[in-house]
Enzyme design. Structure first.
Site, short mmCIF file in Angstrom:
data_model
loop_
_atom_site.label_atom_id
_atom_site.label_comp_id
_atom_site.label_asym_id
_atom_site.label_seq_id
_atom_site.Cartn_x
_atom_site.Cartn_y
_atom_site.Cartn_z
CD GLU A 107 55.64 45.53 46.55
OE1 GLU A 107 56.07 44.84 45.64
OE2 GLU A 107 56.13 45.57 47.62
CG HIS A 120 59.82 45.98 47.79
ND1 HIS A 120 58.84 46.43 47.03
CD2 HIS A 120 60.78 46.24 47.39
CE1 HIS A 120 59.25 47.19 46.49
NE2 HIS A 120 60.60 47.47 47.04
#
Length: 291
Positions: A210, A248
């Site tokens: 990511e 996150h």
């Protein structure tokens, strides 16, 4: 074979008497994992659905033979719990806890670097699943079956999606490892890819990355120099706006660094096929396994 967890895993769960700790520890036990102990200070002598509870991790090692720890305590206690496990002789520590302060993560990282025999996976990760052998964490194990695809991911949800896409196409997994999405992970893509490269059962590696940081670019260099098995990747966040944390704590783009496009280009330049969606990634994996 599998990586990190298997039939010989003897698990101790810290925070087992909390709601989440109880739920997931008993789920892991029902899957077939040897959950031999739990730890909650002051509650030693109790049990949770037949799992004995001790006051310290050292007691779980001495009295129950624990060799793997799952950390399920609140963020303010997690760093000390991780280090307690290492001091007790645990060699694999899987930290599920989310929201650990960054300075605590740095303290753990610094101290564990002095003890190369200890491996930390996480924090803020879904854990590890070796289908048919052991499940440690919160991965929905019933989705997956044994097979030859190794999966390593920063995102838990994307791990499940890609794994399920592969399962629907008839493929199983050697192991699934969630490394977590915090800025200071205990294990990197490279650490887990190295294990999959050495595992004779794993024939193809899927990595799910990511935005944010440079872990995927570093993995691309390592793969080119050290990995003989085919690798397929997915990078989440192609539409993420710069400067905004996406899910996150480590998923943030700073300027032109850490974008999904830059990561995909770095991987593709080293021969790694990159899917733009989880479905496309599964299709790429299927084409390689079927060839």
């Amino acid at each position: 074979m599998s990586v990190l967890v298997d039939n010989d895993t003897r698990l101790v769960v810290t925070g087992i008497t909390g709601r989440e700790g109880t739920f997931h520890a008993t789920n892991n036990k029902r899957y077939g994992t040897q959950v031999v102990a739990g730890v909650t200070p002051g509650k030693g002598g109790q049990d949770v659905e037949g799992i004995p509870v001790f006051n310290t991790i050292a007691d779980s090692v001495d009295k129950a033979g624990a060799n793997t720890a799952m950390i399920f305590v609140p963020p303010r206690f997690a760093a000390d719990s991780i280090l307690e496990a290492a001091d007790a002789g645990i060699r694999l520590i899987i930290a599920i806890t989310e929201g650990i302060p960054a300075h605590d993560e740095l303290r753990v990282y610094t101290q564990l670097r002095r003890n190369p025999d200890v491996r930390l996976v996480g924090p803020n990760c879904p854990g590890i699943l070796s289908p048919g052998k052991a499940s440690v964490g919160i991965i929905p194990a019933s989705f997956f079956k044994p097979g030859n695809v190794g999966v390593v991911s920063r995102s838990g949800t994307l791990t499940y999606q890609i794994g399920n896409e592969l399962a629907q196409r008839g493929f199983g997994n050697s192991s699934i490892v969630g490394i977590g999405g915090d800025p200071v992970p205990g294990s990197s893509f490279i650490d887990i890819i190295e294990l999959f490269e050495q595992d004779p059962e794993t024939e193809l590696i899927v990595m799910s990355g990511e935005i944010g940081g440079s872990a995927e670019e570093e993995a691309a260099e390592y793969i080119a120099a050290n990995v003989s098995k085919p690798v397929v990747a997915y990078i989440a966040g192609f539409t993420a706006p710069p400067g905004k944390t996406m899910g996150h704590a480590g998923a943030i783009v700073s300027g032109n660094a850490g974008t999904a496009r830059a990561k995909a280009e770095a991987l593709e330049a080293k021969g790694v096929k990159v899917g733009r969606t989880p479905t496309e990634t599964a299709e790429l994996a299927m084409s390689l396994l079927g060839s």
